[in-house]
Design a protein around this motif. Structure first.
Motif, short mmCIF file in Angstrom:
data_model
loop_
_atom_site.label_atom_id
_atom_site.label_comp_id
_atom_site.label_asym_id
_atom_site.label_seq_id
_atom_site.Cartn_x
_atom_site.Cartn_y
_atom_site.Cartn_z
N ARG A 28 91.25 -17.91 33.32
CA ARG A 28 90.70 -17.99 34.95
C ARG A 28 89.87 -19.17 34.53
N ARG A 29 89.69 -19.65 33.26
CA ARG A 29 88.75 -20.75 32.42
C ARG A 29 90.53 -21.89 32.50
N GLU A 80 89.67 -13.43 31.57
CA GLU A 80 88.02 -15.11 32.06
C GLU A 80 88.98 -16.34 31.50
#
Length: 443
Positions: free
Chosen positions: A235-236, A232
């Motif tokens: 992805r961020r 995550e």
């Protein structure tokens, strides 16, 4: 193996089968069942090799049970019992054998004598021709010592070696992958830790080791959670990078558009400047040419007027003399001697000389506009003819047909006819003919 032993009525084989079955039960985390299987073995009938295996398996069962409980009451009891059995296994082993050295090292490790244990285990890895399975067990056990000493990097190297050896020996019941995943997790290498913990879970599931599956599951959830968080976060970060790149691309495109517009304006301005410079240069050239023509023709006409003044002065004196002497008939003779045709011819000759002084290549340039059969052919001693004089005057900037007719003493229709006839024979369009004449350069 137990079934084979019963068929053969061989109590040793039956006992061997129970020991092997006990190892399987222990690997599955079934401690009670392991003891139940081992307690049915009649140790007295076993040869020393199987006795050694029996005592080592019993010792390991107690060691594993102590590690599983990890309390202050039962764990010391189990470790003490394990020590008794490991001593029996050592006593039955040859001092030069792998099992003797390894079991003694394991005993020292469980007693907290890490340095002595490390010496023995390192000796095994250095001096003994170990099988892949023996190498895996020894390296994994030695890694425990480094872990307890806080030397995790060395422990990771040993566990990697043990994991590779387990794969080579097709051993699925092993702790190397699990311990390696834990150390990498502590080190922050979530990516590789996740790979190893999944492999450890696959091995535990394949072997059916319930205790190992429980151990793996605990750390797997932690590593998987961090793996998800890491993904995550990536992805961020990727989203931020993508946004920044998109913004940067938009800025680049905007600047490219602005620069393109500015370049177009600059090119347009450059073109205007170039055209202006060319036009200015052409104007300067024309002015220089006009100045040169003016200078030449001012001198020419000054000389011409001087000659006519001199002639008029001589004529005046002659007339005065005749009047004084009252020779009136001689005055008439003087007037009759004035040859206007000759004067006109001299005027044209002087014009031709002055013009060709300025434009020495005029005749050649003029003829280049016609095919050979239509080019001007001048007589011997002739500088220009009427055709050439018409366009010579045009080259000097006299484009008015009436003025040309007046200078050459022709009618306007005659001049029109001359021009039309000449243009019709040229190699270039009629509309461009006079512009081409004007482009003929001076010297």
């Amino acid at each position: 193996m137990q079934a084979t032993g019963r068929l053969l009525n061989d109590p040793v084989k039956i006992a061997d089968g129970k020991i092997k079955f006990g190892f399987i039960l222990l690997s599955s985390g079934m401690f009670k069942e392991t003891f139940d299987s081992l307690n049915t073995v009649d140790v007295k009938i076993l040869p020393d090799s199987l006795k050694q295996e029996y005592y080592f398996l019993t010792a390991r069962t107690y060691y594993d049970l102590a590690d599983y409980d990890k309390d202050n009451y039962y764990a010391p009891i189990y470790n003490k019992r394990a020590g008794i059995y490991i001593d029996s296994a050592i006593a039955l082993s040859s001092p030069q054998s792998y099992s003797y050295t390894y079991n003694l090292g394991l005993k020292y490790l469980k007693l907290g004598k890490r340095d002595q244990a490390a010496v023995l285990l390192k000796k095994l890895m250095k001096d003994y021709p170990l099988t892949d399975h023996e190498l895996a067990v020894t390296a994994s056990t030695l890694s425990d010592i480094y872990i307890q000493n806080g030397e995790n990097d060395e422990a990771i190297k040993l566990l990697e070696m043990a994991a590779i050896a387990d794969i080579k020996s097709s051993t699925k019941e092993a702790a190397a992958m699990l311990n390696l995943a834990q150390l990498l997790h502590k080190k922050g290498d979530i990516k590789n830790a996740y790979v190893y913990i999944n492999e450890a879970m696959n091995d535990a599931s394949y072997y059916g080791a319930r205790q190992r599956k429980m151990q793996v599951s605990q750390i797997l959830m932690v590593i998987a959670g961090k793996k998800i968080n890491s993904v995550e976060e990536q992805r961020r970060i990727l989203f931020i990078y993508a946004s920044l790149l998109t913004l940067l691309a938009a800025i680049v495109i905007l600047f490219a558009f602005i620069i393109s517009r500015q370049l177009k304006k600059l090119r347009k301005a450059d073109k205007i400047i170039v055209n202006t410079n060319i036009s200015l240069q052409q104007t300067i050239d024309k002015l220089n040419e006009a100045d040169k023509i003016k200078e030449e023709y001012i001198g020419y006409y000054f000389n011409l007027i001087s000659e006519y003044i001199t002639k008029l002065d001589r004529f005046k004196r002659s007339v005065n003399n005749k009047l004084v002497t009252k020779k009136f008939e001689d005055i008439q003779q003087l007037v009759n001697n004035i040859n206007l045709k000759k004067e006109k011819e001299e005027l044209f000759v002087n014009f031709d000389k002055a013009f060709l002084t300025l434009f020495p290549n005029f005749v050649e340039a003029f003829n280049s506009l016609f095919a050979a059969e239509h080019q001007v052919k001048l007589n011997a001693g002739q500088l220009l003819n009427t055709d050439l004089r018409i366009f010579a005057l045009i080259r000097l900037g006299i484009s008015d047909t009436e003025k040309i007719a007046s200078i050459l003493e022709y009618s306007m229709n005659t001049i029109y006819n001359y021009k039309a006839r000449i243009k019709s024979k040229s190699l270039i369009p009629n509309d461009d003919f006079e512009d081409t004449i004007l482009s003929i350069n001076t010297i």
